[in-house]
Design a protein around this motif. Structure first.
Motif, PDB file in Angstrom:
ATOM      1  N   GLN A  90     -15.686  19.175  -9.694  1.00  0.00           N
ATOM      2  CA  GLN A  90     -15.391  19.463  -8.288  1.00  0.00           C
ATOM      3  C   GLN A  90     -13.889  19.381  -8.029  1.00  0.00           C
ATOM      4  O   GLN A  90     -13.343  20.210  -7.296  1.00  0.00           O
ATOM      5  CB  GLN A  90     -16.135  18.487  -7.364  1.00  0.00           C
ATOM      6  CG  GLN A  90     -16.027  18.871  -5.908  1.00  0.00           C
ATOM      7  CD  GLN A  90     -16.625  20.228  -5.598  1.00  0.00           C
ATOM      8  OE1 GLN A  90     -17.782  20.490  -5.903  1.00  0.00           O
ATOM      9  NE2 GLN A  90     -15.853  21.101  -4.984  1.00  0.00           N
ATOM     10  N   ALA A  91     -13.212  18.414  -8.633  1.00  0.00           N
ATOM     11  CA  ALA A  91     -11.758  18.312  -8.481  1.00  0.00           C
ATOM     12  C   ALA A  91     -11.067  19.540  -9.055  1.00  0.00           C
ATOM     13  O   ALA A  91     -10.091  20.043  -8.479  1.00  0.00           O
ATOM     14  CB  ALA A  91     -11.247  17.043  -9.153  1.00  0.00           C
ATOM     15  N   LYS A  92     -11.550  20.056 -10.169  1.00  0.00           N
ATOM     16  CA  LYS A  92     -10.984  21.270 -10.772  1.00  0.00           C
ATOM     17  C   LYS A  92     -11.191  22.472  -9.856  1.00  0.00           C
ATOM     18  O   LYS A  92     -10.285  23.289  -9.675  1.00  0.00           O
ATOM     19  CB  LYS A  92     -11.618  21.507 -12.144  1.00  0.00           C
ATOM     20  CG  LYS A  92     -11.095  22.697 -12.874  1.00  0.00           C
ATOM     21  CD  LYS A  92      -9.631  22.531 -13.226  1.00  0.00           C
ATOM     22  CE  LYS A  92      -9.156  23.708 -14.060  1.00  0.00           C
ATOM     23  NZ  LYS A  92      -7.730  23.674 -14.273  1.00  0.00           N
ATOM     24  N   ILE A  93     -12.380  22.578  -9.279  1.00  0.00           N
ATOM     25  CA  ILE A  93     -12.657  23.669  -8.345  1.00  0.00           C
ATOM     26  C   ILE A  93     -11.737  23.568  -7.135  1.00  0.00           C
ATOM     27  O   ILE A  93     -11.139  24.562  -6.715  1.00  0.00           O
ATOM     28  CB  ILE A  93     -14.141  23.650  -7.904  1.00  0.00           C
ATOM     29  CG1 ILE A  93     -15.050  24.033  -9.071  1.00  0.00           C
ATOM     30  CG2 ILE A  93     -14.376  24.570  -6.706  1.00  0.00           C
ATOM     31  CD1 ILE A  93     -16.524  23.793  -8.810  1.00  0.00           C
ATOM     32  N   ASP A  94     -11.611  22.366  -6.569  1.00  0.00           N
ATOM     33  CA  ASP A  94     -10.743  22.167  -5.407  1.00  0.00           C
ATOM     34  C   ASP A  94      -9.300  22.536  -5.727  1.00  0.00           C
ATOM     35  O   ASP A  94      -8.627  23.184  -4.914  1.00  0.00           O
ATOM     36  CB  ASP A  94     -10.821  20.721  -4.920  1.00  0.00           C
ATOM     37  CG  ASP A  94     -12.190  20.359  -4.366  1.00  0.00           C
ATOM     38  OD1 ASP A  94     -12.991  21.270  -4.070  1.00  0.00           O
ATOM     39  OD2 ASP A  94     -12.457  19.143  -4.236  1.00  0.00           O
ATOM     40  N   ALA A  95      -8.827  22.139  -6.901  1.00  0.00           N
ATOM     41  CA  ALA A  95      -7.452  22.465  -7.300  1.00  0.00           C
ATOM     42  C   ALA A  95      -7.277  23.974  -7.437  1.00  0.00           C
ATOM     43  O   ALA A  95      -6.259  24.528  -7.013  1.00  0.00           O
ATOM     44  CB  ALA A  95      -7.106  21.770  -8.612  1.00  0.00           C
ATOM     45  N   ALA A  96      -8.262  24.646  -7.999  1.00  0.00           N
ATOM     46  CA  ALA A  96      -8.180  26.101  -8.160  1.00  0.00           C
ATOM     47  C   ALA A  96      -8.184  26.801  -6.802  1.00  0.00           C
ATOM     48  O   ALA A  96      -7.429  27.750  -6.582  1.00  0.00           O
ATOM     49  CB  ALA A  96      -9.336  26.609  -9.021  1.00  0.00           C
ATOM     50  N   VAL A  97      -9.011  26.334  -5.889  1.00  0.00           N
ATOM     51  CA  VAL A  97      -9.071  26.927  -4.549  1.00  0.00           C
ATOM     52  C   VAL A  97      -7.745  26.703  -3.829  1.00  0.00           C
ATOM     53  O   VAL A  97      -7.214  27.629  -3.207  1.00  0.00           O
ATOM     54  CB  VAL A  97     -10.254  26.334  -3.751  1.00  0.00           C
ATOM     55  CG1 VAL A  97     -10.161  26.692  -2.275  1.00  0.00           C
ATOM     56  CG2 VAL A  97     -11.572  26.799  -4.335  1.00  0.00           C
ATOM     57  N   ASN A  98      -7.207  25.489  -3.930  1.00  0.00           N
ATOM     58  CA  ASN A  98      -5.928  25.193  -3.278  1.00  0.00           C
ATOM     59  C   ASN A  98      -4.797  26.014  -3.874  1.00  0.00           C
ATOM     60  O   ASN A  98      -3.918  26.495  -3.151  1.00  0.00           O
ATOM     61  CB  ASN A  98      -5.614  23.701  -3.359  1.00  0.00           C
ATOM     62  CG  ASN A  98      -6.531  22.877  -2.487  1.00  0.00           C
ATOM     63  OD1 ASN A  98      -7.092  23.370  -1.524  1.00  0.00           O
ATOM     64  ND2 ASN A  98      -6.692  21.614  -2.839  1.00  0.00           N
ATOM     65  N   PHE A  99      -4.801  26.171  -5.183  1.00  0.00           N
ATOM     66  CA  PHE A  99      -3.769  26.974  -5.849  1.00  0.00           C
ATOM     67  C   PHE A  99      -3.849  28.415  -5.373  1.00  0.00           C
ATOM     68  O   PHE A  99      -2.847  29.038  -5.056  1.00  0.00           O
ATOM     69  CB  PHE A  99      -3.947  26.894  -7.373  1.00  0.00           C
ATOM     70  CG  PHE A  99      -2.923  27.687  -8.128  1.00  0.00           C
ATOM     71  CD1 PHE A  99      -1.670  27.165  -8.363  1.00  0.00           C
ATOM     72  CD2 PHE A  99      -3.218  28.961  -8.592  1.00  0.00           C
ATOM     73  CE1 PHE A  99      -0.713  27.897  -9.071  1.00  0.00           C
ATOM     74  CE2 PHE A  99      -2.274  29.700  -9.289  1.00  0.00           C
ATOM     75  CZ  PHE A  99      -1.019  29.160  -9.524  1.00  0.00           C
ATOM     76  N   ARG A 100      -5.058  28.926  -5.307  1.00  0.00           N
ATOM     77  CA  ARG A 100      -5.268  30.314  -4.866  1.00  0.00           C
ATOM     78  C   ARG A 100      -4.810  30.490  -3.423  1.00  0.00           C
ATOM     79  O   ARG A 100      -4.151  31.470  -3.080  1.00  0.00           O
ATOM     80  CB  ARG A 100      -6.741  30.697  -5.030  1.00  0.00           C
ATOM     81  CG  ARG A 100      -7.110  32.059  -4.510  1.00  0.00           C
ATOM     82  CD  ARG A 100      -6.387  33.152  -5.274  1.00  0.00           C
ATOM     83  NE  ARG A 100      -6.573  34.440  -4.678  1.00  0.00           N
ATOM     84  CZ  ARG A 100      -7.234  35.430  -5.230  1.00  0.00           C
ATOM     85  NH1 ARG A 100      -7.777  35.275  -6.419  1.00  0.00           N
ATOM     86  NH2 ARG A 100      -7.350  36.576  -4.615  1.00  0.00           N
TER      87      ARG A 100
END
Length: 65
Positions: free
Chosen positions: A46-56
């Motif tokens: 979930q942290a990886k997904i959140d980081a990817a969404v924030n980066f995007r």
């Protein structure tokens, strides 16, 4: 041609192996430990997904200016 032939499952996919593992021989303590490990892994993913969404979102904000 069958799609399974074109895109076979990864051999030894860890998630598939975890899902197929027989839980009967495990003790209650082992089952609790398994839950703790799986919960930790869910949090990591979930942290990886959140980081990817924030980066995007950051990238989109920069390029929309």
């Amino acid at each position: 041609m069958d799609l399974d032939e074109l895109f076979p499952n990864k051999p030894g996919d860890p998630l598939a192996l975890v899902a197929k593992q027989d839980l009967d021989p495990l003790s209650i303590d082992e089952l609790h430990a398994r839950i703790a490990i799986l919960t930790s892994e869910i949090e990591r993913v979930q942290a990886k997904i959140d980081a990817a969404v924030n980066f995007r979102a950051s990238a989109d904000a920069i390029f929309k200016q």
